[in-house]
Design a protein around this motif. Sequence first.
Motif, PDB file in Angstrom:
ATOM      1  N   ALA A 103      -2.677  -6.891   3.001  1.00 37.74           N
ATOM      2  CA  ALA A 103      -1.384  -6.281   2.667  1.00 37.74           C
ATOM      3  C   ALA A 103      -0.476  -6.344   3.893  1.00 37.74           C
ATOM      4  N   ALA A 104       0.823  -6.400   3.633  1.00 36.81           N
ATOM      5  CA  ALA A 104       1.793  -6.457   4.724  1.00 36.81           C
ATOM      6  C   ALA A 104       2.994  -5.589   4.370  1.00 36.81           C
ATOM      7  N   THR A 105       3.624  -5.029   5.387  1.00 41.08           N
ATOM      8  CA  THR A 105       4.794  -4.190   5.151  1.00 41.08           C
ATOM      9  C   THR A 105       5.622  -4.067   6.424  1.00 41.08           C
ATOM     10  N   HIS A 106       6.939  -3.868   6.228  1.00 43.85           N
ATOM     11  CA  HIS A 106       7.806  -3.581   7.377  1.00 43.85           C
ATOM     12  C   HIS A 106       7.989  -2.082   7.546  1.00 43.85           C
ATOM     13  N   ARG A 107       7.405  -1.297   6.662  1.00 45.50           N
ATOM     14  CA  ARG A 107       7.557   0.154   6.708  1.00 45.50           C
ATOM     15  C   ARG A 107       6.401   0.803   7.483  1.00 45.50           C
ATOM     16  N   ASP A 108       6.632   2.015   7.945  1.00 49.44           N
ATOM     17  CA  ASP A 108       5.585   2.822   8.571  1.00 49.44           C
ATOM     18  C   ASP A 108       4.871   3.571   7.440  1.00 49.44           C
ATOM     19  N   LEU A 109       3.704   3.062   7.034  1.00 48.79           N
ATOM     20  CA  LEU A 109       3.024   3.655   5.882  1.00 48.79           C
ATOM     21  C   LEU A 109       2.447   5.033   6.202  1.00 48.79           C
ATOM     22  N   VAL A 110       2.080   5.274   7.469  1.00 45.85           N
ATOM     23  CA  VAL A 110       1.593   6.612   7.823  1.00 45.85           C
ATOM     24  C   VAL A 110       2.696   7.642   7.600  1.00 45.85           C
ATOM     25  N   GLN A 111       3.909   7.288   8.005  1.00 48.44           N
ATOM     26  CA  GLN A 111       5.047   8.179   7.777  1.00 48.44           C
ATOM     27  C   GLN A 111       5.338   8.317   6.282  1.00 48.44           C
ATOM     28  N   ALA A 112       5.200   7.206   5.542  1.00 47.45           N
ATOM     29  CA  ALA A 112       5.432   7.245   4.094  1.00 47.45           C
ATOM     30  C   ALA A 112       4.406   8.135   3.403  1.00 47.45           C
ATOM     31  N   VAL A 113       3.156   8.106   3.877  1.00 44.66           N
ATOM     32  CA  VAL A 113       2.123   8.987   3.321  1.00 44.66           C
ATOM     33  C   VAL A 113       2.481  10.441   3.592  1.00 44.66           C
ATOM     34  N   SER A 114       2.924  10.731   4.809  1.00 44.68           N
ATOM     35  CA  SER A 114       3.302  12.109   5.161  1.00 44.68           C
ATOM     36  C   SER A 114       4.475  12.600   4.322  1.00 44.68           C
ATOM     37  N   LEU A 118      -2.432 -11.905  -0.605  1.00 42.41           N
ATOM     38  CA  LEU A 118      -1.595 -11.101   0.283  1.00 42.41           C
ATOM     39  C   LEU A 118      -0.591 -10.332  -0.563  1.00 42.41           C
ATOM     40  N   LEU A 119      -0.641  -9.025  -0.483  1.00 41.81           N
ATOM     41  CA  LEU A 119       0.336  -8.160  -1.149  1.00 41.81           C
ATOM     42  C   LEU A 119       1.418  -7.843  -0.116  1.00 41.81           C
ATOM     43  N   ASP A 120       2.459  -8.670  -0.103  1.00 35.77           N
ATOM     44  CA  ASP A 120       3.520  -8.504   0.886  1.00 35.77           C
ATOM     45  C   ASP A 120       4.465  -7.382   0.471  1.00 35.77           C
ATOM     46  N   GLU A 121       5.030  -6.707   1.450  1.00 34.39           N
ATOM     47  CA  GLU A 121       5.926  -5.561   1.231  1.00 34.39           C
ATOM     48  C   GLU A 121       5.283  -4.527   0.303  1.00 34.39           C
ATOM     49  N   ILE A 122       4.039  -4.204   0.603  1.00 31.85           N
ATOM     50  CA  ILE A 122       3.295  -3.245  -0.209  1.00 31.85           C
ATOM     51  C   ILE A 122       3.919  -1.859  -0.151  1.00 31.85           C
ATOM     52  N   GLY A 123       4.658  -1.583   0.919  1.00 28.27           N
ATOM     53  CA  GLY A 123       5.278  -0.266   1.057  1.00 28.27           C
ATOM     54  C   GLY A 123       6.425  -0.027   0.098  1.00 28.27           C
ATOM     55  N   ASP A 124       6.867  -1.084  -0.612  1.00 27.12           N
ATOM     56  CA  ASP A 124       8.004  -0.943  -1.527  1.00 27.12           C
ATOM     57  C   ASP A 124       7.592  -0.730  -2.978  1.00 27.12           C
ATOM     58  N   VAL A 125       6.288  -0.735  -3.294  1.00 28.07           N
ATOM     59  CA  VAL A 125       5.880  -0.584  -4.694  1.00 28.07           C
ATOM     60  C   VAL A 125       6.045   0.859  -5.132  1.00 28.07           C
ATOM     61  N   SER A 126       6.271   1.044  -6.413  1.00 30.03           N
ATOM     62  CA  SER A 126       6.521   2.376  -6.963  1.00 30.03           C
ATOM     63  C   SER A 126       5.231   3.197  -7.000  1.00 30.03           C
ATOM     64  N   PRO A 127       5.345   4.528  -7.050  1.00 30.48           N
ATOM     65  CA  PRO A 127       4.143   5.376  -7.168  1.00 30.48           C
ATOM     66  C   PRO A 127       3.310   5.037  -8.390  1.00 30.48           C
ATOM     67  N   ALA A 128       3.958   4.672  -9.518  1.00 34.43           N
ATOM     68  CA  ALA A 128       3.218   4.339 -10.734  1.00 34.43           C
ATOM     69  C   ALA A 128       2.368   3.088 -10.522  1.00 34.43           C
ATOM     70  N   PHE A 129       2.938   2.091  -9.856  1.00 30.14           N
ATOM     71  CA  PHE A 129       2.176   0.857  -9.655  1.00 30.14           C
ATOM     72  C   PHE A 129       1.115   1.039  -8.573  1.00 30.14           C
ATOM     73  N   GLN A 130       1.334   1.970  -7.655  1.00 26.07           N
ATOM     74  CA  GLN A 130       0.307   2.267  -6.655  1.00 26.07           C
ATOM     75  C   GLN A 130      -0.983   2.712  -7.331  1.00 26.07           C
ATOM     76  N   VAL A 131      -0.864   3.455  -8.423  1.00 25.09           N
ATOM     77  CA  VAL A 131      -2.036   3.917  -9.165  1.00 25.09           C
ATOM     78  C   VAL A 131      -2.807   2.731  -9.734  1.00 25.09           C
ATOM     79  N   LYS A 132      -2.084   1.736 -10.290  1.00 23.13           N
ATOM     80  CA  LYS A 132      -2.743   0.564 -10.870  1.00 23.13           C
ATOM     81  C   LYS A 132      -3.440  -0.265  -9.794  1.00 23.13           C
ATOM     82  N   LEU A 133      -2.809  -0.394  -8.640  1.00 27.22           N
ATOM     83  CA  LEU A 133      -3.442  -1.124  -7.544  1.00 27.22           C
ATOM     84  C   LEU A 133      -4.697  -0.396  -7.065  1.00 27.22           C
ATOM     85  N   LEU A 134      -4.605   0.907  -6.968  1.00 29.36           N
ATOM     86  CA  LEU A 134      -5.747   1.693  -6.513  1.00 29.36           C
ATOM     87  C   LEU A 134      -6.919   1.530  -7.474  1.00 29.36           C
TER      88      LEU A 134
END
Length: 488
Positions: free
Chosen positions: A305-316, A264-280
């Motif tokens: 994965a889990a998050t308290h953020r709205d990831l669709v909004q974060a993507v936009s 479980l990757l908790d609070e996935i919405g808080d990871v940095s853009p650089a680390f998002q690349v490594k996860l991808l």
Amino acid sequence: MTALASRPALLVVDDEPRSVEVMARVLGEEFDVFTAASAAEARAVLEQEWVQAIFCDQRMPELSGVAFLTEVRERWPEIVRIIVTGYTEPEDMIGAINGAGIYQYVTKPWHPDQLLLVARNAAQLFALQRDHHRLSLELKLVAPVAQARVVSQREKVVRNFSFDTLIRTPQSPLNETCQRAAQAAVFDIPVLIQGETGTGKELLARAIHYSSLRSDCAFHAVNCGAIPDELLESELFGHKKGAFTGAHVTRVGLLDQADGGTILLDEIGDVSPAFQVKLLRFLQEGEIRPVGSNDAKRVNVRVLAATHRDLVQAVSAGKFREDLYYRLSAMVLAMPALRERKQDLRVLAAAILDSLCNQHGKAVKGFTEEALACIEAYDWPGNVRELQNEVLRMLVLAPGPELGADLLSPHVVRAAAADPMLAAITLPDSGPLKDRIERMEASILHETLVRCRWNKSRAAEELGLSRVGLRAKLDRYGIARDRTFARH
């Protein structure tokens, strides 16, 4: 690595073709056997296949058996390592074997029965190590509970983390979430769980794992938002000894430890853009590369994965990668907040109280009706965690067998005083100053009476009123104990 086969898999490494052929034929009676004529060929096999034990010849041209198995220990520490020797006295090799963490040595010429016995023991040791690791994790999660019958540790874990343990009523909005989660559990797909902090996202993730085909393997959870990128990379992917300051030993990452299981990757919405690349990259290739290593290793892990953020909004907004979002969200589940689960509050509070009574050894009968009405009226912005803390506080302070409303925090009681269900004191929020002051006065009167357990003498004294004056105000606003705490 490929999934576990029906038979344990072994690797035989020897530069003499005849020796490899004979060992493979003997061991092939009970095991799936891979062979390699050099350390380089052996590395290639280990990167592609799930191997439980290695038989390696000591005398090889490019690298000794002990040196190669020491390297294996660094990259694949769970594999059982066995040295085969015919050129050195065994006594002379004891120090080298111990230093390399080698399980056993076999001397040449060996007997087929001896070789099979060593292989069986090695496969059993591998299985025991895996079970020990999994059970160690599960033992931390399961509190000792008196049982009417003897059940296995696995039954306890599965029972304690099933969907049924997510406390709710038949009318709860959480039912739909649990139903969809149960449907997704049996399919090996990534799931994204969204919800406010404290709503139970990790509990839902555990229920998904223990209802899936991976339930026999480990479940790991990591809070991605609480760890800096550098440490998070080491936590997930592992690192080699000396990879950075403080890396005194090789560390196996959580993705490697969860091989075959779930992470479980908790609070996935808080990871940095650089680390998002490594996860991808990991999600696309299924490979991990420990920090400080040039070698990749395949792992088979289900990612939740889990998050308290709205990831669709974060993507936009350009704060979260769109391709990573779609990799994580084959199924999206929403955990409702407690303010949306008013019908669950009574049973949830009772379940929390029962658990805390067992944990702290203090027995009480339960909540008074006044206390439950206040609990239902409050919105619980901290969700289940806030409710747990409030119930614990009440239990600690309780002087008697029941938890009354006077034990609740003032802000919880104030919420009850302002509850629209209390029609007797519901006055306009706008309008003449006199009406608004009266509403405030009615709320203060109600809160004070609750804290004083409806002792009108104490309430009047605290408010600086006579008992007659207090009674007049209660009659004016229509505040009465039986009316104020009427059920919905």
